[in-house]
Write a protein that holds these residues in place. Structure first.
Motif, PDB file in Angstrom:
ATOM      1  N   MET A   1       0.831  -1.201   0.000  1.00  0.00           N
ATOM      2  CA  MET A   1       0.000   0.000   0.000  1.00  0.00           C
ATOM      3  C   MET A   1       0.868   1.255   0.000  1.00  0.00           C
ATOM      4  SD  MET A   1      -3.169   0.934   0.000  1.00  0.00           S
ATOM      5  CE  MET A   1      -4.158   2.400   0.301  1.00  0.00           C
ATOM      6  N   ALA A   2       1.883   1.275   0.864  1.00  0.00           N
ATOM      7  CA  ALA A   2       2.776   2.425   0.927  1.00  0.00           C
ATOM      8  C   ALA A   2       3.532   2.600  -0.386  1.00  0.00           C
ATOM      9  CB  ALA A   2       3.748   2.271   2.091  1.00  0.00           C
ATOM     10  N   THR A   3       3.986   1.474  -0.953  1.00  0.00           N
ATOM     11  CA  THR A   3       4.719   1.537  -2.222  1.00  0.00           C
ATOM     12  C   THR A   3       3.823   2.053  -3.340  1.00  0.00           C
ATOM     13  OG1 THR A   3       6.088  -0.326  -1.514  1.00  0.00           O
ATOM     14  CG2 THR A   3       6.080   0.197  -3.850  1.00  0.00           C
ATOM     15  N   TYR A   4       2.588   1.582  -3.374  1.00  0.00           N
ATOM     16  CA  TYR A   4       1.651   2.036  -4.409  1.00  0.00           C
ATOM     17  C   TYR A   4       1.391   3.533  -4.280  1.00  0.00           C
ATOM     18  CZ  TYR A   4      -2.765   2.925  -6.765  1.00  0.00           C
ATOM     19  OH  TYR A   4      -3.754   3.471  -7.554  1.00  0.00           O
ATOM     20  N   GLN A   5       1.158   4.004  -3.041  1.00  0.00           N
ATOM     21  CA  GLN A   5       0.873   5.423  -2.853  1.00  0.00           C
ATOM     22  C   GLN A   5       2.082   6.280  -3.236  1.00  0.00           C
ATOM     23  OE1 GLN A   5       1.008   7.443   1.029  1.00  0.00           O
ATOM     24  NE2 GLN A   5      -1.192   7.793   0.818  1.00  0.00           N
ATOM     25  N   ALA A   6       3.277   5.853  -2.802  1.00  0.00           N
ATOM     26  CA  ALA A   6       4.475   6.621  -3.128  1.00  0.00           C
ATOM     27  C   ALA A   6       4.707   6.663  -4.634  1.00  0.00           C
ATOM     28  CB  ALA A   6       5.686   6.019  -2.417  1.00  0.00           C
ATOM     29  N   ASP A   7       4.515   5.521  -5.295  1.00  0.00           N
ATOM     30  CA  ASP A   7       4.706   5.470  -6.744  1.00  0.00           C
ATOM     31  C   ASP A   7       3.722   6.398  -7.455  1.00  0.00           C
ATOM     32  OD1 ASP A   7       5.851   4.072  -9.206  1.00  0.00           O
ATOM     33  OD2 ASP A   7       3.704   3.668  -9.440  1.00  0.00           O
ATOM     34  N   HIS A   8       2.467   6.398  -7.017  1.00  0.00           N
ATOM     35  CA  HIS A   8       1.469   7.265  -7.652  1.00  0.00           C
ATOM     36  C   HIS A   8       1.813   8.737  -7.459  1.00  0.00           C
ATOM     37  CE1 HIS A   8      -2.371   8.913  -8.916  1.00  0.00           C
ATOM     38  NE2 HIS A   8      -2.424   9.574  -7.765  1.00  0.00           N
ATOM     39  N   ARG A   9       2.214   9.099  -6.256  1.00  0.00           N
ATOM     40  CA  ARG A   9       2.503  10.507  -5.995  1.00  0.00           C
ATOM     41  C   ARG A   9       3.743  10.978  -6.740  1.00  0.00           C
ATOM     42  NH1 ARG A   9       0.814  11.485   0.399  1.00  0.00           N
ATOM     43  NH2 ARG A   9      -1.401  10.996   0.070  1.00  0.00           N
ATOM     44  N   LEU A  10       4.718  10.101  -6.913  1.00  0.00           N
ATOM     45  CA  LEU A  10       5.903  10.485  -7.671  1.00  0.00           C
ATOM     46  C   LEU A  10       5.604  10.570  -9.166  1.00  0.00           C
ATOM     47  CD1 LEU A  10       8.658   8.392  -5.834  1.00  0.00           C
ATOM     48  CD2 LEU A  10       8.269  10.852  -5.688  1.00  0.00           C
ATOM     49  N   ARG A  11       4.747   9.685  -9.658  1.00  0.00           N
ATOM     50  CA  ARG A  11       4.417   9.697 -11.087  1.00  0.00           C
ATOM     51  C   ARG A  11       3.596  10.915 -11.494  1.00  0.00           C
ATOM     52  NH1 ARG A  11       4.976   5.010 -14.142  1.00  0.00           N
ATOM     53  NH2 ARG A  11       5.791   3.195 -13.008  1.00  0.00           N
ATOM     54  N   GLN A  12       2.732  11.405 -10.587  1.00  0.00           N
ATOM     55  CA  GLN A  12       1.873  12.515 -10.967  1.00  0.00           C
ATOM     56  C   GLN A  12       2.544  13.881 -10.760  1.00  0.00           C
ATOM     57  OE1 GLN A  12      -0.098  14.779  -8.668  1.00  0.00           O
ATOM     58  NE2 GLN A  12       1.348  14.204  -7.066  1.00  0.00           N
ATOM     59  N   ARG A  13       3.768  13.882 -10.268  1.00  0.00           N
ATOM     60  CA  ARG A  13       4.484  15.151 -10.096  1.00  0.00           C
ATOM     61  C   ARG A  13       4.853  15.754 -11.438  1.00  0.00           C
ATOM     62  NH1 ARG A  13       8.742  14.695  -5.201  1.00  0.00           N
ATOM     63  NH2 ARG A  13       9.957  15.819  -6.730  1.00  0.00           N
ATOM     64  N   LEU A  14       4.944  17.066 -11.458  1.00  0.00           N
ATOM     65  CA  LEU A  14       5.372  17.764 -12.666  1.00  0.00           C
ATOM     66  C   LEU A  14       6.805  17.377 -12.995  1.00  0.00           C
ATOM     67  CD1 LEU A  14       4.536  20.056 -14.716  1.00  0.00           C
ATOM     68  CD2 LEU A  14       5.781  21.615 -13.212  1.00  0.00           C
ATOM     69  N   ALA A  15       7.043  17.041 -14.245  1.00  0.00           N
ATOM     70  CA  ALA A  15       8.386  16.661 -14.673  1.00  0.00           C
ATOM     71  C   ALA A  15       9.301  17.883 -14.701  1.00  0.00           C
ATOM     72  CB  ALA A  15       8.335  16.016 -16.053  1.00  0.00           C
ATOM     73  N   ASP A  16      10.612  17.644 -14.619  1.00  0.00           N
ATOM     74  CA  ASP A  16      11.574  18.737 -14.613  1.00  0.00           C
ATOM     75  C   ASP A  16      11.488  19.589 -15.874  1.00  0.00           C
ATOM     76  OD1 ASP A  16      12.518  18.111 -12.132  1.00  0.00           O
ATOM     77  OD2 ASP A  16      14.285  17.029 -12.832  1.00  0.00           O
ATOM     78  N   ASN A  17      11.161  18.960 -17.005  1.00  0.00           N
ATOM     79  CA  ASN A  17      11.095  19.744 -18.243  1.00  0.00           C
ATOM     80  C   ASN A  17       9.862  20.643 -18.307  1.00  0.00           C
ATOM     81  OD1 ASN A  17       9.050  17.916 -18.719  1.00  0.00           O
ATOM     82  ND2 ASN A  17      10.142  16.793 -20.324  1.00  0.00           N
ATOM     83  N   GLY A  18       8.991  20.519 -17.300  1.00  0.00           N
ATOM     84  CA  GLY A  18       7.838  21.409 -17.250  1.00  0.00           C
ATOM     85  C   GLY A  18       8.074  22.653 -16.416  1.00  0.00           C
ATOM     86  N   HIS A  19       9.303  22.808 -15.923  1.00  0.00           N
ATOM     87  CA  HIS A  19       9.616  23.954 -15.065  1.00  0.00           C
ATOM     88  C   HIS A  19       9.493  25.274 -15.826  1.00  0.00           C
ATOM     89  CE1 HIS A  19      12.202  26.863 -12.937  1.00  0.00           C
ATOM     90  NE2 HIS A  19      11.829  26.209 -11.851  1.00  0.00           N
ATOM     91  N   SER A  20       8.775  26.222 -15.217  1.00  0.00           N
ATOM     92  CA  SER A  20       8.629  27.594 -15.733  1.00  0.00           C
ATOM     93  C   SER A  20       7.928  27.661 -17.082  1.00  0.00           C
ATOM     94  CB  SER A  20       9.994  28.292 -15.824  1.00  0.00           C
ATOM     95  OG  SER A  20      10.508  28.516 -14.535  1.00  0.00           O
TER      96      SER A  20
END
Length: 699
Positions: A1-20
């Protein structure tokens, strides 16, 4: 459960190339908006849930907005976004961990906006959207009854969980007296509300004997208490602290309804498991450990003891247990612990037990004249109660600021507390005090004579550095102040000093008067003793020729000369710290003109192992002659992460790399720490972001 939640939250983060990058997103305001400033164009901060095309949640700012924002509204925003990123300093608040824990995948600000022409389907679920709108409605209808009242923010915090209107001074008083938990809705509030409903339901149910033939009064009261707790938790936004409290209460009441004779420790474990299954990231929250830890200590110290307990002890002892048991966790997470907390909580908790039901009842009747009168009376009572913590917070010795305990000291002190709170008759209980002694030992390594440690803190686009010798500490600049009242003195400098156990600054040097260098000065003056000041309005002027020695380390002011006139930046104080023939040069915001003057006056004597790069690495500084004269091994750049000026400029970095200097930037690597001795020069160099790697850290 913890692994699934962490994976989802990391995947939905804005990618570095989306900065600014600017992007149009449609969605809903997913929190009660926080208003900062007065007038027709205030600043707003809020969470935003896009319908599609972005992270699940975005934390936004809207500066000088002409609009009045409400929770649950649908908007189409032109946003400038950046991936989650925070300043990284020893002892400082982990902003990136907080963003990860809250499921926030990006931050940014609004550049342009328009209301949705057609109401878009909510990304958060219609039930949650409706709850947000209901809470917003309650805030709006309650506000007229609290107009301009000093306790309006606290009343809204106690009823609907909206603490945005609580002032910085009020938060300071609460921290110093240990009553922050009284305002932030958590287990205490849920329990008080449910207990109030339980007692009244049980009494009223017993008034009709016919009802007792169908349902016992205790069961009816338990059901109503559970329902009231759920309503209050939803009203407060169903935050993580309220979730924990609600789950614990439901487990206890559920066992009562099922007529199960479960041990309190078993109920606590079931509640702990339920909370972690519901939200595994709750384990990252200090509140998780404090709330469950408080209950665990209470059970250990009070449950299953032999002999009757006098009534006065049943009330006084829990306060004493909590005050003693929570000192160590508070020092570990916050670097300070209140010494007057037992007294304040002993007096205020019973009074809050009456005040909270009164305020909640007034909220139910808020659309009537009676409700408005009740909420105003509640605010007046709160204002009267506030005089006690306000007075005690100003009393010398009201709180203890100590070094953040190491993991070893934390474990030993927990063992010591276990002995101290054990039942009478356990051998060697007094030995618990010995196990707690490591708390008094500063966590900072002791430096020998002839050695100093320079730490350039990560304060965004600004500068603050701490120089530490064996017995003395100097602060060079205090970092910037930010929108909304925050400043680096409170967020970076003081937590760093507390983490080291430093309670006194021997000297503060201010390079010049720009806000990004002096923004934290007032906060530092208010919270720590300062021996002397250079370069401040109330201190001595900073002028070339001044020098002093601490513990075998020499401090010299190289610039400016008192008889010369300079611009604000070029008039920056330049400080050289030397251990034997090895030195570090701190330069403030000098530019090419001041650099030329330094080179002409000192020449190759400017050579230093470490250079704090002038003016954050701008192209108007770090001239070729100056770089060649200093010839640093380490060029430390105090600049914000991906700042809008592009500091350090590429051409400046090339100049340092051309002489084989190692260029390090605080915004990328966090706080930069170097130790220099009179025997071997640079003995140790650390980058804080590398030392504290976590899965949620930005690269």
């Amino acid at each position: 459960m913890a692994t699934y939640q962490a994976d989802h939250r990391l995947r939905q983060r804005l990618a570095d190339n989306g900065h600014s990058q600017d992007v149009w997103l449609t969605g809903h305001i997913a929190s009660l908006p926080e208003r900062h400033g007065k007038g027709s164009k205030p600043d707003w901060r809020f969470l935003f849930a896009p319908v599609e095309g972005g992270p699940d949640l975005i934390r936004l700012s809207w500066y000088r907005s002409p609009e009045l924002l409400r929770a649950g509204e649908c908007w189409r925003f032109l946003l400038r976004l950046k991936p989650p990123h925070g300043q990284m300093n020893p002892g400082g608040f982990d902003y990136e961990a907080w963003l990860f824990r809250e499921g926030i995948g990006a931050t940014g600000y609004v550049r342009s906006a328009e209301r949705c022409p057609v109401h878009a389907p909510p990304a958060m679920g219609r039930g949650k959207l409706g709850l947000l709108q209901f809470r917003q409605h309650l805030v709006e209808v309650a506000s007229p009854g609290l107009d301009r009242h000093s306790m309006s923010g606290m009343v809204l915090g106690l009823t609907v969980g909206d603490t945005s209107a609580i002032g910085d001074e009020q938060w300071r008083v609460m921290r110093r007296t240990g009553i922050t938990h009284l305002v932030s809705i958590s287990g205490l509030h849920i329990t008080l509300a449910a207990g109030f409903v339980y007692l009244w339901t049980r009494w009223l149910w017993a008034c009709w004997p016919a009802l007792l033939l169908y349902v016992p009064a205790q069961r009816a009261a338990a059901v109503m208490a559970m329902l009231s707790a759920m309503v209050y938790a939803l009203l407060a936004g169903f935050t993580i602290p309220t979730q924990r409290a609600l789950v614990m209460l439901l487990v206890v009441m559920g066992a009562s309804l099922a007529s199960r004779q479960a041990a309190p420790s078993h109920l606590l474990c079931v509640a702990l498991l339920a909370v972690l299954l519901m939200d595994p990231s709750a384990i990252l929250s200090p509140g998780f450990w404090l709330s469950f830890g408080a209950v665990a200590w209470m059970l250990f110290a009070l449950v299953a003891r032999l002999g009757p307990v006098p009534r006065w002890r049943s009330w006084l002892v829990p306060q004493g247990v909590l005050s003693v048991a929570l000192v160590v966790p508070c020092l570990f997470w916050f670097g300070e612990s209140s010494l007057v907390s037992p007294l304040v909580n002993l007096l205020l908790i019973p009074l809050f037990g009456l005040l909270i039901p009164w305020l909640l009842l007034s909220l139910l009747l808020i659309k009537t004249a009676l409700g408005l009168w009740m909420i105003r009376v509640g605010a007046d009572c709160l204002e009267l109660l506030w005089r006690l913590p306000e007075y005690l917070a100003a009393t010398p010795g009201a709180y203890w600021t100590g070094s953040s305990p190491s993991v070893t000291a934390l474990i030993m002190s927990m063992l010591g507390l276990t002995l101290l709170l054990a039942p009478r008759g356990i051998p060697a209980r007094v030995m618990g005090f010995l196990f707690c002694l490591p708390l008094l030992i500063p966590t900072a390594d002791s430096l020998p004579d002839g050695q100093f440690e320079l730490t350039v803190l990560d304060v965004g686009q600004g500068h603050a550095a701490v120089v530490r010798t064996r017995h003395q500490t100097l602060l060079f600049d205090t970092g910037p102040a930010f929108e909304g009242g925050l400043n680096s003195g409170e967020t970076a400098v003081l937590p760093f000093l507390r983490q080291l156990g430093i309670r006194h600054l021997d000297r503060v040097v201010l390079s010049h008067g720009d806000l990004d260098h002096r923004g934290g000065l007032d906060a530092i003056r208010a919270n720590i003793n300062i021996g002397s000041e250079l370069g401040t309005q109330t201190g001595s002027p900073c002028q070339a020729g001044d020098s002093w020695h601490w513990d075998g380390v020499k401090f010299e002011i190289l610039h400016p000369i008192a008889t010369e006139q300079w611009s604000a930046n070029d008039g920056s104080c330049v400080l050289r710290v030397s251990a034997g023939k090895y030195s570090a040069l701190l330069t403030g915001d000098i530019q090419s003109a001041a650099e030329e003057r330094l080179v002409s006056r000192y020449g190759n004597k400017l050579a230093s192992e470490v250079l704090v790069v002038p003016h954050h690495g701008s192209k108007s500084s770090s001239s070729p002659d100056f770089v060649r004269a200093v010839r640093p091994r380490f060029a430390l750049v105090p600049a914000g992460w991906r700042n809008r000026w592009g500091f350090p400029r590429p051409e400046v970095v090339e100049r340092y790399e051309a002489i084989q200097a190692r260029v390090e930037t605080t915004g990328i690597h966090g706080a930069l720490q170097v130790r220099i001795s009179n025997e071997r020069g640079v003995e140790q160099f650390n980058r804080w972001r590398e030392q504290s790697r976590r899965i949620w850290r930005a690269g």
